[in-house]
Scaffold this active site. Structure first.
Site, mmCIF file in Angstrom:
data_model
loop_
_atom_site.group_PDB
_atom_site.id
_atom_site.type_symbol
_atom_site.label_atom_id
_atom_site.label_comp_id
_atom_site.label_asym_id
_atom_site.label_seq_id
_atom_site.Cartn_x
_atom_site.Cartn_y
_atom_site.Cartn_z
ATOM 1 N N HIS A 20 0.818 -1.205 0.000
ATOM 2 C CA HIS A 20 0.000 0.000 0.000
ATOM 3 C C HIS A 20 0.857 1.262 0.000
ATOM 4 O O HIS A 20 1.759 1.403 0.813
ATOM 5 C CB HIS A 20 -0.935 -0.017 1.213
ATOM 6 C CG HIS A 20 -1.957 1.050 1.185
ATOM 7 N ND1 HIS A 20 -2.310 1.760 2.298
ATOM 8 C CD2 HIS A 20 -2.715 1.542 0.171
ATOM 9 C CE1 HIS A 20 -3.243 2.635 1.980
ATOM 10 N NE2 HIS A 20 -3.507 2.527 0.697
ATOM 11 N N ASP A 28 8.351 5.474 -20.908
ATOM 12 C CA ASP A 28 8.793 5.306 -22.289
ATOM 13 C C ASP A 28 10.250 4.845 -22.297
ATOM 14 O O ASP A 28 10.888 4.712 -21.249
ATOM 15 C CB ASP A 28 8.581 6.599 -23.085
ATOM 16 C CG ASP A 28 9.292 7.806 -22.490
ATOM 17 O OD1 ASP A 28 10.415 7.659 -21.957
ATOM 18 O OD2 ASP A 28 8.731 8.906 -22.562
ATOM 19 N N HIS A 99 6.897 17.518 -15.869
ATOM 20 C CA HIS A 99 7.719 16.334 -16.147
ATOM 21 C C HIS A 99 8.988 16.319 -15.302
ATOM 22 O O HIS A 99 9.427 15.244 -14.855
ATOM 23 C CB HIS A 99 8.069 16.281 -17.642
ATOM 24 C CG HIS A 99 8.688 15.000 -18.057
ATOM 25 N ND1 HIS A 99 10.021 14.879 -18.349
ATOM 26 C CD2 HIS A 99 8.161 13.765 -18.216
ATOM 27 C CE1 HIS A 99 10.292 13.630 -18.678
ATOM 28 N NE2 HIS A 99 9.178 12.934 -18.610
ATOM 29 N N TYR A 121 6.594 11.800 -23.271
ATOM 30 C CA TYR A 121 5.756 12.041 -22.097
ATOM 31 C C TYR A 121 4.756 10.912 -21.838
ATOM 32 O O TYR A 121 3.672 11.131 -21.323
ATOM 33 C CB TYR A 121 5.049 13.391 -22.191
ATOM 34 C CG TYR A 121 6.021 14.516 -22.363
ATOM 35 C CD1 TYR A 121 6.839 14.912 -21.303
ATOM 36 C CD2 TYR A 121 6.172 15.153 -23.585
ATOM 37 C CE1 TYR A 121 7.775 15.923 -21.463
ATOM 38 C CE2 TYR A 121 7.099 16.176 -23.747
ATOM 39 C CZ TYR A 121 7.894 16.549 -22.688
ATOM 40 O OH TYR A 121 8.810 17.553 -22.841
ATOM 41 N N ASN A 123 4.673 8.499 -19.548
ATOM 42 C CA ASN A 123 5.140 7.997 -18.262
ATOM 43 C C ASN A 123 4.020 8.188 -17.258
ATOM 44 O O ASN A 123 3.330 9.198 -17.285
ATOM 45 C CB ASN A 123 6.362 8.790 -17.786
ATOM 46 C CG ASN A 123 7.470 8.838 -18.826
ATOM 47 O OD1 ASN A 123 8.045 7.826 -19.164
ATOM 48 N ND2 ASN A 123 7.730 10.028 -19.351
#
Length: 132
Positions: A20, A28, A99, A121, A123
């Site tokens: 948890h 990528d 990012h 991008y 991810n």
């Protein structure tokens, strides 16, 4: 020998070890791996395996209570990003951050799963939930 499920032994182990609030990143082909974070590199040629395929399969096996994407995914690859959102469980809280911050947060991930994806991008940080 397993005949179904995730056959990649390292990836299967990493997913089984999530608890948890642990985080795992699906990225990528170009996402950098911070020192000390486990790397599960699935990519073997450009585009293979695809980010969306890996995300879809991993979501079959783990409980997720949140997802974090880069802001840039909304502007740079919006159609591709929409497909990623459609794979997530309905009602899942989704956060957007720059990012650069996503890469900073990756230092705390249990593991980063690299795909062969060459789309920028693509991810996502997945926050593990609890099965009970």
């Amino acid at each position: 020998m397993l005949k179904t499920g995730i056959l990649h032994p390292q990836l299967a182990r990493v997913l089984a070890e999530l608890r948890h609030r642990d985080t795992i990143i699906i990225g990528d082909a170009g996402l950098p791996i911070p020192k000390g974070v486990e790397r599960v590199d699935l990519g073997w040629r450009p585009g293979d395996p695809a980010y969306l395929d890996v995300l879809e399969e991993i979501l079959k096996y783990i409980v997720v209570e949140g997802a974090v994407f880069a802001d840039e995914a909304l502007n740079v690859t919006p159609d591709f990003h929409k497909k990623a959102l459609e794979l997530l469980p309905q009602g899942l809280p989704v956060e957007y951050i720059p990012h650069t911050e996503l890469k900073e947060r990756s230092k705390d991930a249990k593991a980063i799963v690299l795909t062969g994806e060459f789309t920028g991008y693509t991810n996502v940080i997945l926050v593990a939930g609890c099965a009970y």
